[in-house]
Enzyme design. Structure first.
Site, PDB file in Angstrom:
ATOM      1  N   ASP A 130       0.972  -1.253   0.062  1.00  0.00           N
ATOM      2  CA  ASP A 130      -0.086   0.046   0.023  1.00  0.00           C
ATOM      3  C   ASP A 130       0.726   1.090   0.053  1.00  0.00           C
ATOM      4  O   ASP A 130       0.218   2.270   0.070  1.00  0.00           O
ATOM      5  CB  ASP A 130      -0.952  -0.128   1.041  1.00  0.00           C
ATOM      6  CG  ASP A 130      -0.477   0.176   2.442  1.00  0.00           C
ATOM      7  OD1 ASP A 130       0.966   0.169   2.499  1.00  0.00           O
ATOM      8  OD2 ASP A 130      -1.115   0.023   3.483  1.00  0.00           O
ATOM      9  N   LEU A 165      -3.036  -6.768   2.998  1.00  0.00           N
ATOM     10  CA  LEU A 165      -3.014  -6.928   1.320  1.00  0.00           C
ATOM     11  C   LEU A 165      -1.784  -6.671   0.508  1.00  0.00           C
ATOM     12  O   LEU A 165      -1.082  -5.753   0.976  1.00  0.00           O
ATOM     13  CB  LEU A 165      -4.181  -6.166   0.851  1.00  0.00           C
ATOM     14  CG  LEU A 165      -5.789  -6.328   1.513  1.00  0.00           C
ATOM     15  CD1 LEU A 165      -6.785  -5.457   1.013  1.00  0.00           C
ATOM     16  CD2 LEU A 165      -5.926  -7.814   1.195  1.00  0.00           C
ATOM     17  N   LYS A 219       0.243  15.920  11.638  1.00  0.00           N
ATOM     18  CA  LYS A 219       1.507  16.477  12.073  1.00  0.00           C
ATOM     19  C   LYS A 219       1.463  17.324  13.523  1.00  0.00           C
ATOM     20  O   LYS A 219       2.389  17.549  14.184  1.00  0.00           O
ATOM     21  CB  LYS A 219       2.325  16.746  10.982  1.00  0.00           C
ATOM     22  CG  LYS A 219       2.778  16.036   9.891  1.00  0.00           C
ATOM     23  CD  LYS A 219       3.599  16.434   8.603  1.00  0.00           C
ATOM     24  CE  LYS A 219       3.812  15.692   7.695  1.00  0.00           C
ATOM     25  NZ  LYS A 219       2.603  15.016   7.042  1.00  0.00           N
ATOM     26  N   ASP A 238      -8.401   0.329  16.536  1.00  0.00           N
ATOM     27  CA  ASP A 238      -8.921  -0.919  16.100  1.00  0.00           C
ATOM     28  C   ASP A 238     -10.545  -1.021  16.108  1.00  0.00           C
ATOM     29  O   ASP A 238     -11.202  -2.077  16.026  1.00  0.00           O
ATOM     30  CB  ASP A 238      -8.288  -2.072  16.649  1.00  0.00           C
ATOM     31  CG  ASP A 238      -6.907  -2.447  16.334  1.00  0.00           C
ATOM     32  OD1 ASP A 238      -6.523  -1.976  15.170  1.00  0.00           O
ATOM     33  OD2 ASP A 238      -6.014  -2.432  17.231  1.00  0.00           O
TER      34      ASP A 238
END
Length: 342
Positions: A130, A165, A219, A238
């Site tokens: 990714d 992935l 940031k 999560d």
């Protein structure tokens, strides 16, 4: 060819394998354009830099004919939400509790690509994780690995929410697996579980409100409107993944590099807050956490300290009010004001 590739990928340690044409429908571009036009990417300017390549695999590599979508299970051993009740401890996202998955997945992708190049000479391959402009989740769905749930992440019937992935683009013409369909139904647990209400609707995430974005990509100082809701989450979140009912089929990862380190499962906030740059780098060597740097990390820890309600942490925060990094000093002042009120 597809059967042989599947067997080799599984032998290398991948847990899910699927095949799709190197093509995505116009809905992928439309969805991305709507996300960007609403400014919901926040500071992630890289999402807008290569939109055409992200929406169309053959714009990234015109020679591509097929995509091999691969998934690696990173299912946790323990409930990732249990640490949220331990207010003097830090909650670190499951994916970041050990080695950087990019390194693990890419190494296996390259091994598969080398094997393919040797097996079918004259064909060509390219591998992606990714960090490249690839629409991994739509490709994963097109290849049958799962479907994009209402939280916008891929959901697997076999592994729940816990799949990393990666893709191999190839010039080989491989038989497609067939796309997976959406199995979310009327369930909306992921949407209601979000602490900062980052979902503006099903399948629509405003990253600017997402705790993963705020603790990793953002940031500057964390906007005060989100600080309390973040609790003790210091790197990622999560919640929307963990509440998915499809996790009842999930299993613990078999990849050693993805098994949670003991010292990152529920580390003490007091110990993390005092890390200088050298100690931070040493502790998170080989970890995805290292990329945000000491200042942003300690900013996040101080936010959690402010939410802890633990007066014993007040001196820890107070010592950082004069830190050279303003994002740290700002978070320390906020933490001190919060703890002083208890």
């Amino acid at each position: 060819m597809a059967a042989a590739i599947r067997d080799q990928a599984l032998a290398l340690g991948f847990d899910a394998v699927g095949f799709a044409p190197a093509h995505l429908g116009p809905e992928v571009r439309a969805r991305l354009d709507a996300f960007l036009s609403a400014g919901m990417q926040g500071e992630m300017g890289w999402l807008a830099d290569r939109v055409e390549q992200r929406a169309h695999p053959q714009s990234l590599w015109p020679a591509a004919v097929s995509v091999i979508a691969l998934g690696m299970n990173y299912g946790p051993e323990l409930d990732p939400l249990s640490v949220l009740e331990q207010r003097d401890r830090a909650a670190i996202s499951v994916y970041a509790r050990n080695r950087d998955y990019h390194d693990i997945v890419k190494k296996k992708l390259k091994a598969l690509a080398r094997w393919m190049a040797e097996s079918w000479r004259g064909s060509d391959v390219k591998v992606f994780v990714d960090t490249a402009p690839v629409s991994e989740k739509p490709l994963g769905q097109a290849a049958g690995l799962g479907w994009q749930g209402k939280h916008s992440n891929l959901v697997s019937r076999d592994f729940g929410s816990w799949l990393f992935l990666g893709e191999v683009f190839t010039t080989l013409d491989l038989t497609p697996t067939g796309a997976e369909v959406d199995h979310c139904g009327r369930c909306s647990r992921c949407l209601s579980a979000c602490p900062t209400q980052a979902f503006v609707g099903p399948y629509k995430l405003d990253a600017r409100r997402c705790i993963s974005y705020l603790t990793i990509e953002h940031k500057g100082p964390i906007p005060e409107e989100f600080r309390v809701a973040m609790g003790n989450r210091i790197y990622g979140c999560d919640d929307c993944l963990a509440v998915c009912p499809w996790n009842k089929f999930a299993s613990v990862t078999a990849e050693p590099g993805l098994v949670a380190r003991d010292d990152l499962t529920a580390p003490r906030l007091a110990e993390l807050a005092v890390l200088d740059d050298a100690a931070f780098r040493a502790l998170f060597s080989g970890s995805p956490i290292k990329r945000i740097g000491r200042d942003r990390f300690v900013r996040n820890v101080l936010n959690a300290i402010g939410n802890s309600g633990d007066a014993s942490l007040l001196p820890v925060a107070a010592r950082l009010m004069g830190d050279e990094a303003e994002v740290v000093a700002d978070a320390a002042r906020w933490a001190v004001s919060r703890l002083s009120a208890f």
